[in-house]
Design an enzyme around this catalytic site. Structure first.
Site, PDB file in Angstrom:
ATOM      1  N   LYS A 104      69.966  68.719 110.397  1.00 45.27           N
ATOM      2  CA  LYS A 104      68.988  69.804 110.432  1.00 45.27           C
ATOM      3  C   LYS A 104      68.375  69.991 111.816  1.00 45.27           C
ATOM      4  CE  LYS A 104      69.415  70.328 105.935  1.00 45.27           C
ATOM      5  NZ  LYS A 104      68.830  69.359 105.014  1.00 45.27           N
ATOM      6  N   TRP A 120      63.918  68.856  97.343  1.00 41.07           N
ATOM      7  CA  TRP A 120      64.271  67.548  97.900  1.00 41.07           C
ATOM      8  C   TRP A 120      63.312  66.460  97.417  1.00 41.07           C
ATOM      9  CZ3 TRP A 120      69.017  67.853  98.905  1.00 41.07           C
ATOM     10  CH2 TRP A 120      69.569  68.976  99.538  1.00 41.07           C
ATOM     11  N   ASP A 138      60.241  61.931 104.183  1.00 46.20           N
ATOM     12  CA  ASP A 138      61.519  62.593 104.433  1.00 46.20           C
ATOM     13  C   ASP A 138      61.242  63.699 105.458  1.00 46.20           C
ATOM     14  OD1 ASP A 138      63.813  64.119 104.443  1.00 46.20           O
ATOM     15  OD2 ASP A 138      63.835  64.532 102.286  1.00 46.20           O
TER      16      ASP A 138
HETATM   17  C1  LIG Z   1      68.946  68.734 103.631  1.00 47.08           C
HETATM   18  C2  LIG Z   1      67.850  67.889 103.169  1.00 47.08           C
HETATM   19  C3  LIG Z   1      68.079  66.714 102.434  1.00 47.08           C
HETATM   20  C4  LIG Z   1      69.459  66.279 101.991  1.00 47.08           C
HETATM   21  O1  LIG Z   1      70.178  65.801 103.046  1.00 47.08           O
HETATM   22  P1  LIG Z   1      71.654  65.217 102.881  1.00 47.08           P
HETATM   23  O2  LIG Z   1      71.900  64.661 104.241  1.00 47.08           O
HETATM   24  O3  LIG Z   1      72.527  66.381 102.546  1.00 47.08           O
HETATM   25  O4  LIG Z   1      71.649  64.196 101.829  1.00 47.08           O
HETATM   26  C5  LIG Z   1      66.992  65.954 102.073  1.00 47.08           C
HETATM   27  N1  LIG Z   1      65.748  66.304 102.403  1.00 47.08           N
HETATM   28  C6  LIG Z   1      65.490  67.423 103.108  1.00 47.08           C
HETATM   29  C7  LIG Z   1      64.074  67.771 103.452  1.00 47.08           C
HETATM   30  C8  LIG Z   1      66.525  68.252 103.518  1.00 47.08           C
HETATM   31  O5  LIG Z   1      66.267  69.359 104.216  1.00 47.08           O
END
Ligand SMILES: *Cc1c(COP(=O)(O)O)cnc(C)c1O
Length: 354
Positions: A191, A100, A167
């Site tokens: 998540k 990511w 993030d």
């Molecule tokens: C799943 C995830 C993403 C991507 O998320 P989307 O909503 O599918 O764009 C980005 N960063 C992390 C740490 C993730 O676990």
């Protein structure tokens, strides 16, 4: 009976949240209309949005500190470019701890110079780099707090004079941090907070308005802030379910409570991974994630037997990501301790039978 759901995302949500959400789809607030068929500008939905934003700040301890909350669409992946679009003037600094981060870096390169301060790519992201320098002339520093795919987690964050962007998609609301050290936090809901379809963004307002490029409205934080997340139609259902999850968390006792539960779950599973002679943890011990535990069988010929055991135990979502292999147990906030115990039991059963 519900299965033990270790899915990495979309993932488990609290039962009570699923129940309330399904009721609202049929009849919201006893008003004989569905949540998903009323105007997003009607008072009942505006209240939902306000409540979701307020709960976010309250749970993170960020009330009255200059932060604003947005619920946007496009997933965390859109934030990879939106952060750079809105913040990158000349140069940005990124820590690369996994897939990511790597994707965030790729997007940011479109907007300016990019300095990768450190990367753990050399060992397939099985550790968190610790010794690195962040250039003082960078416009911001970006990191990923929890690496969902590899199962590592940052345990500390740098204190900086430049904006800190993070993030937190896979560990927001799971542990106590001094959230006020961050200037921009984003997280896809699916998540740890709700269904796929909305992304929470928490911004310290004073970092905005410094770039001179023209930013398209839909990608402009200021535009969204000016319209209280209602510049266009928000994803009403994901926002509502996120609000319910945040209410559930607040009622439980907030982040300080859930953090202890999460530590217990992670300790139980990692203890078994380390004790059981049939299994190995995949990542550096000190960098292990309390959300996503990655592990593998030492003897791969036991794979079919183990896979049958956990499937019989009604466990779901345990296969590792294709880029890592092995197994990944995602233990987000809503996963009960007894589900982790069920997994540990199958690992012990394999040991007895092997
Ligand atoms: C799943 C995830 C993403 C991507 O998320 P989307 O909503 O599918 O764009 C980005 N960063 C992390 C740490 C993730 O676990």
């Amino acid at each position: 009976m519900k299965k033990h759901n270790f899915s990495a995302g979309p993932c488990i949500l609290p039962e009570i949240v699923l129940q309330k959400a399904s009721e609202a789809v049929i009849n919201f607030n006893n008003d004989d209309l569905s949540l998903i068929e009323i105007s997003h500008r009607s008072k009942p939905f505006v209240d939902v949005m306000e409540n979701a934003r307020a709960l976010t700040l309250e749970l993170l301890g960020l009330e009255n500190k200059g932060y604003k909350v947005l619920f946007l669409q496009g997933g965390a992946s859109t934030q990879f470019l939106m952060t750079a679009y809105n913040l990158l003037i000349k140069k940005a600094a990124y820590l690369n701890t996994g897939t990511w981060s790597d994707k965030a870096i790729k997007e940011a390169r479109i907007f300016g110079e990019l300095e990768e301060v450190a990367s753990s790519k050399d060992k397939n992201f099985t550790y968190i780099p610790k010794e690195y320098e962040i250039p003082k002339d960078a416009d911001y520093f970006h990191c990923t707090s929890n690496n969902t795919i590899f199962g590592t987690q940052l345990k500390s964050f740098p204190k900086l004079d430049i904006p800190l962007v993070c993030d937190m998609s896979s560990d927001i609301f799971s542990r106590q941090l001094d959230f006020s050290t961050f200037d921009l936090i984003y997280a896809g809901a699916q998540k740890n907070m709700g269904p796929a379809g909305t992304t929470v963004v928490i911004i310290k307002e004073n970092i905005l308005g410094k770039v001179s490029r023209t930013i398209p409205s839909m990608l402009n934080y200021k535009i969204h802030l000016g319209k209280d997340s209602m510049f266009n139609t928000p994803s009403v259902f994901p926002v509502y379910v996120s609000m319910l999850t945040l209410e559930w968390l607040k009622d439980l006792g907030g982040i300080s409570f859930i953090e202890k539960v999460n530590q217990k779950k992670a300790a139980l599973l990692y203890h078994e991974i380390d004790r059981n002679p049939l299994f190995n943890g995949i990542v550096n011990k000190e960098d292990r994630s309390n959300m996503n535990a990655t592990f593998s069988l030492i003897d791969n010929s036991l794979k079919d037997r183990f896979d049958n055991l956990w499937k019989e135990a009604r466990i779901n979502g345990l296969n590792g990501h294709r880029s890592v292999g092995g197994y990944r147990a995602s233990m987000y906030n809503a996963l009960p301790l007894y589900s982790v115990q069920a997994l540990v039991d199958t690992m012990q059963e394999l040991e007895r039978k092997a």
